[in-house]
Design a protein around this motif. Structure first.
Motif, PDB file in Angstrom:
ATOM      1  N   CYS A 199      99.648  88.718 170.325  1.00 16.99           N
ATOM      2  CA  CYS A 199     100.027  88.731 168.909  1.00 16.99           C
ATOM      3  C   CYS A 199     100.714  90.047 168.557  1.00 16.99           C
ATOM      4  CB  CYS A 199      98.786  88.522 168.040  1.00 16.99           C
ATOM      5  SG  CYS A 199      99.115  88.594 166.270  1.00 16.99           S
ATOM      6  N   TRP A 200     100.124  91.153 168.984  1.00 19.74           N
ATOM      7  CA  TRP A 200     100.707  92.469 168.683  1.00 19.74           C
ATOM      8  C   TRP A 200     102.106  92.597 169.285  1.00 19.74           C
ATOM      9  CZ3 TRP A 200     102.722  96.750 171.000  1.00 19.74           C
ATOM     10  CH2 TRP A 200     102.785  97.910 170.234  1.00 19.74           C
ATOM     11  N   ILE A 201     102.263  92.145 170.516  1.00 18.44           N
ATOM     12  CA  ILE A 201     103.559  92.271 171.202  1.00 18.44           C
ATOM     13  C   ILE A 201     104.603  91.365 170.558  1.00 18.44           C
ATOM     14  CG2 ILE A 201     104.748  91.746 173.371  1.00 18.44           C
ATOM     15  CD1 ILE A 201     102.286  92.834 174.818  1.00 18.44           C
TER      16      ILE A 201
ATOM     17  N   PHE B  86      92.987  83.405 160.942  1.00 21.87           N
ATOM     18  CA  PHE B  86      92.218  82.990 159.770  1.00 21.87           C
ATOM     19  C   PHE B  86      90.950  82.239 160.176  1.00 21.87           C
ATOM     20  CE2 PHE B  86      96.560  83.371 158.039  1.00 21.87           C
ATOM     21  CZ  PHE B  86      96.309  84.308 157.050  1.00 21.87           C
ATOM     22  N   GLY B  87      90.456  82.550 161.367  1.00 27.28           N
ATOM     23  CA  GLY B  87      89.242  81.911 161.855  1.00 27.28           C
ATOM     24  C   GLY B  87      88.133  82.912 162.098  1.00 27.28           C
ATOM     25  N   PRO B  88      87.037  82.464 162.676  1.00 24.18           N
ATOM     26  CA  PRO B  88      85.887  83.363 162.905  1.00 24.18           C
ATOM     27  C   PRO B  88      86.163  84.464 163.932  1.00 24.18           C
ATOM     28  CG  PRO B  88      85.524  81.203 163.911  1.00 24.18           C
ATOM     29  CD  PRO B  88      86.751  81.072 163.066  1.00 24.18           C
ATOM     30  N   SER B  89      87.126  84.244 164.844  1.00 18.15           N
ATOM     31  CA  SER B  89      87.424  85.265 165.864  1.00 18.15           C
ATOM     32  C   SER B  89      88.579  86.172 165.448  1.00 18.15           C
ATOM     33  CB  SER B  89      87.772  84.584 167.192  1.00 18.15           C
ATOM     34  OG  SER B  89      88.914  83.747 167.034  1.00 18.15           O
ATOM     35  N   SER B  90      88.854  86.226 164.165  1.00 18.22           N
ATOM     36  CA  SER B  90      89.981  87.014 163.662  1.00 18.22           C
ATOM     37  C   SER B  90      89.726  88.514 163.807  1.00 18.22           C
ATOM     38  CB  SER B  90      90.224  86.683 162.190  1.00 18.22           C
ATOM     39  OG  SER B  90      91.187  87.560 161.638  1.00 18.22           O
ATOM     40  N   PRO B  91      90.782  89.299 164.062  1.00 20.49           N
ATOM     41  CA  PRO B  91      90.617  90.761 164.081  1.00 20.49           C
ATOM     42  C   PRO B  91      90.429  91.347 162.684  1.00 20.49           C
ATOM     43  CG  PRO B  91      92.911  90.172 164.426  1.00 20.49           C
ATOM     44  CD  PRO B  91      92.147  88.897 164.430  1.00 20.49           C
ATOM     45  N   ALA B  92      90.690  90.552 161.657  1.00 20.06           N
ATOM     46  CA  ALA B  92      90.531  91.011 160.273  1.00 20.06           C
ATOM     47  C   ALA B  92      89.257  90.423 159.669  1.00 20.06           C
ATOM     48  CB  ALA B  92      91.743  90.595 159.445  1.00 20.06           C
TER      49      ALA B  92
ATOM     50  N   LYS C 193      97.000  86.806 149.793  1.00 21.92           N
ATOM     51  CA  LYS C 193      97.613  87.129 148.501  1.00 21.92           C
ATOM     52  C   LYS C 193      98.973  87.793 148.694  1.00 21.92           C
ATOM     53  CE  LYS C 193      93.211  87.735 146.062  1.00 21.92           C
ATOM     54  NZ  LYS C 193      92.309  88.720 145.408  1.00 21.92           N
ATOM     55  N   LEU C 194      99.053  88.680 149.681  1.00 24.35           N
ATOM     56  CA  LEU C 194     100.311  89.383 149.950  1.00 24.35           C
ATOM     57  C   LEU C 194     101.413  88.413 150.351  1.00 24.35           C
ATOM     58  CD1 LEU C 194     101.486  92.297 150.130  1.00 24.35           C
ATOM     59  CD2 LEU C 194     100.887  92.277 152.553  1.00 24.35           C
TER      60      LEU C 194
ATOM     61  N   VAL D  24     103.707  91.459 155.317  1.00 26.65           N
ATOM     62  CA  VAL D  24     102.638  90.606 155.852  1.00 26.65           C
ATOM     63  C   VAL D  24     102.497  90.818 157.355  1.00 26.65           C
ATOM     64  CG1 VAL D  24     101.923  88.219 156.247  1.00 26.65           C
ATOM     65  CG2 VAL D  24     102.876  88.875 154.042  1.00 26.65           C
ATOM     66  N   LEU D  25     103.625  90.831 158.046  1.00 27.79           N
ATOM     67  CA  LEU D  25     103.592  91.026 159.496  1.00 27.79           C
ATOM     68  C   LEU D  25     103.018  92.390 159.866  1.00 27.79           C
ATOM     69  CD1 LEU D  25     106.991  89.455 160.592  1.00 27.79           C
ATOM     70  CD2 LEU D  25     104.723  88.651 161.200  1.00 27.79           C
ATOM     71  N   LEU D  26     103.402  93.405 159.116  1.00 30.53           N
ATOM     72  CA  LEU D  26     102.893  94.752 159.395  1.00 30.53           C
ATOM     73  C   LEU D  26     101.381  94.826 159.203  1.00 30.53           C
ATOM     74  CD1 LEU D  26     105.659  96.978 157.750  1.00 30.53           C
ATOM     75  CD2 LEU D  26     105.121  96.818 160.174  1.00 30.53           C
ATOM     76  N   GLU D  27     100.878  94.170 158.166  1.00 33.56           N
ATOM     77  CA  GLU D  27      99.437  94.170 157.929  1.00 33.56           C
ATOM     78  C   GLU D  27      98.696  93.435 159.047  1.00 33.56           C
ATOM     79  OE1 GLU D  27      97.351  95.517 155.367  1.00 33.56           O
ATOM     80  OE2 GLU D  27      99.159  96.745 155.319  1.00 33.56           O
ATOM     81  N   ILE D  28      99.241  92.299 159.452  1.00 32.36           N
ATOM     82  CA  ILE D  28      98.611  91.539 160.545  1.00 32.36           C
ATOM     83  C   ILE D  28      98.587  92.372 161.819  1.00 32.36           C
ATOM     84  CG2 ILE D  28      98.873  89.517 162.042  1.00 32.36           C
ATOM     85  CD1 ILE D  28     100.105  88.074 159.589  1.00 32.36           C
ATOM     86  N   GLN D  29      99.724  92.990 162.123  1.00 28.07           N
ATOM     87  CA  GLN D  29      99.802  93.809 163.336  1.00 28.07           C
ATOM     88  C   GLN D  29      98.840  94.994 163.263  1.00 28.07           C
ATOM     89  OE1 GLN D  29     103.437  96.003 164.107  1.00 28.07           O
ATOM     90  NE2 GLN D  29     103.400  95.405 166.267  1.00 28.07           N
ATOM     91  N   LYS D  30      98.677  95.541 162.060  1.00 30.27           N
ATOM     92  CA  LYS D  30      97.786  96.693 161.897  1.00 30.27           C
ATOM     93  C   LYS D  30      96.345  96.328 162.254  1.00 30.27           C
ATOM     94  CE  LYS D  30      96.284  97.930 157.842  1.00 30.27           C
ATOM     95  NZ  LYS D  30      96.234  98.415 156.436  1.00 30.27           N
ATOM     96  N   TYR D  31      95.881  95.176 161.766  1.00 27.01           N
ATOM     97  CA  TYR D  31      94.496  94.780 162.043  1.00 27.01           C
ATOM     98  C   TYR D  31      94.302  94.415 163.516  1.00 27.01           C
ATOM     99  CZ  TYR D  31      93.944  94.696 156.975  1.00 27.01           C
ATOM    100  OH  TYR D  31      93.898  95.055 155.651  1.00 27.01           O
TER     101      TYR D  31
END
Length: 498
Positions: free
Chosen positions: A206-208, A242-248, A258-259, A275-282
């Motif tokens: 995901c990060w890559i 958006f599931g139980p194994s999420s990094p966030a 919301k973003l 949105v992408l930056l926030e996902i990558q951050k987590y």
């Protein structure tokens, strides 16, 4: 040395003047050495032909060994026994660097007759009478200009001699983050395999993928649109982000929701940059806080990162720094660039030295994203060659070939091709890996070597201005951070673009 090399390269067009000098000298060692050099060029040229002929390579390698190196050689060049043994053990299969040590030895040996020949030429030319005539403008204005010039020079000398009490203290902290890991292609592949073992490779992928999306040109809208859909399909679902194994956490997921304008907009609209930056951050936070420490604590990783350079590597690195910075001219043969100069041998040694190679890798990484991978690829191919010379079983060799291909040529981590070689070369390696035998990576390694060699003089110049290893690495790290900041600032300018 460089003058002698240039002379040897054009010896056939100069009437073999130096060769005749060695023959007439009565010194068999000189004569045999110059003969060996010419026969060695024939061996080198075999690697640069359109079609590689392994039989011809073996034949020429054995001819050189039997004629000049073997204990009962008819034209012995006086090589040390330890070097003879090394060549004997590496002669099957023969590679382009097989006779590097011998070439280095004979070039130093031939320097003696070369200097003698030059001195004789000087004596001959010295017999011609020279009449020296000095003309100088002598006037009032010229004397005034000369006085002003001397005055300015003396002032500059005073400024240079003024002592300075400024002590620049520089502390350099070398941590290890995901960005550091990404720069090292082999370590990244090991990290990916480690995550697969722990069923956590989705984080890295995901990060890559997001990083790959960020690096796409904004004018390439179709590719960005396709990549955005791919990211949504793979990761923005209840099985991962958006599931139980999420990094966030749950709260962080709601913030991203919301973003992005709500679940419906995230599913059907193109993802915005914030949105992408926030996902990558987590994702990065979990990788660095949870998985990276576990990976670094592994036995296979720990000793390699903590290993201190050996004394011989440090000594060799110092010798490399003291070597000449001039780059010898490459010889053009059949539309291929060929060189047997001492600088090529020095560069090969530098790539095999862990200290120099690491510094050079960081240096070229500033020039291009894939150049750092090129250094690692060249080193891994050298290890593959050593494996071939060890005469181990075919399964081990095939595993090494597979590992190199998976890391650099047909990578599961985008982009697929991780080194700067033409696509047809990469396809040839993948499709004909068994047909090419031990020379499967020959063309690719030569391409990478020629590409990296262009940066070697610049690296030598850069390193000559700094005193020790810590300062070199610190300077390179600052340049890398500056490059990343510039890249991020350019990226943020386009955040508002669709």
């Amino acid at each position: 040395m460089e003058n002698m090399l240039q002379s040897l390269n054009v010896e056939n067009r100069a009437g073999y003047f130096f060769t005749n000098f060695c023959e007439k000298s009565g010194n068999k060692l000189w004569k045999n050495s110059v003969y060996f050099w010419f026969d060695l060029q024939v061996y080198h040229q075999l690697f640069y032909q359109e079609t590689l002929h392994p039989f011809k390579l073996c034949k020429q390698a054995r001819f050189l060994y039997a004629t000049y190196i073997a204990p009962s050689a008819s034209m012995d060049i006086g090589l040390q026994q330890i070097i003879k043994k090394q060549i004997y053990h590496r002669i099957e299969p023969p590679f382009e660097d097989l006779f590097d040590l011998v070439e280095e030895y004979i070039l130093i040996l031939l320097l003696v007759p070369w200097m003698k020949m030059v001195e004789l030429d000087k004596c001959t030319y010295g017999k011609v009478e020279l009449v020296e005539e000095t003309r100088q403008l002598d006037s009032v204005y010229f004397r005034k200009l000369q006085a002003l010039h001397q005055e300015s020079v003396s002032k500059k000398d005073e400024v240079r001699q003024t002592p300075t009490n400024k002590n620049k203290l520089f502390s350099y902290h070398r941590g290890y983050s995901l960005n550091d890991l990404v720069r090292n292609r082999m370590e990244l592949e090991q990290f990916r395999l480690f995550l697969e073992e722990h069923f956590a490779s989705m984080d890295l992928m995901c990060w890559i993928d997001i990083e790959h999306f960020r690096r796409m040109l904004h004018k390439d809208k179709d590719r960005r649109e396709e990549k955005s859909k791919d990211i949504k399909k793979k990761y923005l679902n209840k099985k991962y982000f958006f599931g139980p194994s999420s990094p966030a956490t749950r709260e962080q997921q709601e913030q991203i929701m919301k973003l992005g304008g709500g679940w419906g907009q995230i599913l059907h609209e193109r993802l915005s940059s914030p949105v992408l930056l926030e996902i990558q951050k987590y994702v990065q936070m979990r990788l660095e806080k949870k998985w990276l420490p576990l990976f670094m604590a592994k036995e296979q990783f720990g000793p390699r990162k903590k290993m201190k350079p050996q004394i011989k590597d440090v000594a060799e690195d110092i010798l490399l720094q003291r070597s000449e910075k001039k780059t010898a001219a490459w010889k053009h043969v059949d539309n291929k660039w060929v060189s047997s100069s001492r600088e090529i041998i020095t560069f090969r040694k530098a790539l095999l030295n862990p200290i120099t190679a690491f510094q050079f890798q960081r240096f070229v990484s500033l020039k291009g994203d894939l150049l750092g991978n090129g250094v690692l690829f060249w080193q891994e191919v050298q290890k593959y060659k050593d494996l071939c010379h060890s005469h181990c079983d075919d399964a081990t060799i095939q595993n090494k070939i597979t590992a190199i291909i998976n890391c650099f040529i047909n990578s599961t981590i985008p982009p697929m091709l991780q080194i700067d070689i033409p696509l047809d070369q990469a396809l040839k390696i993948v499709e004909h890996r068994r047909d090419l035998g031990p020379y499967v990576f020959r063309e690719a390694q030569m391409t990478i070597f020629a590409l990296l060699f262009k940066f070697w003089p610049k690296f030598c110049e850069f390193r000559s201005n700094l005193a020790d290893e810590e300062k070199i690495l610190a300077a390179l790290e600052r340049k890398m951070e500056k490059k990343m900041r510039n890249w991020d600032s350019r990226y943020h300018r386009y955040q508002g673009q669709p």
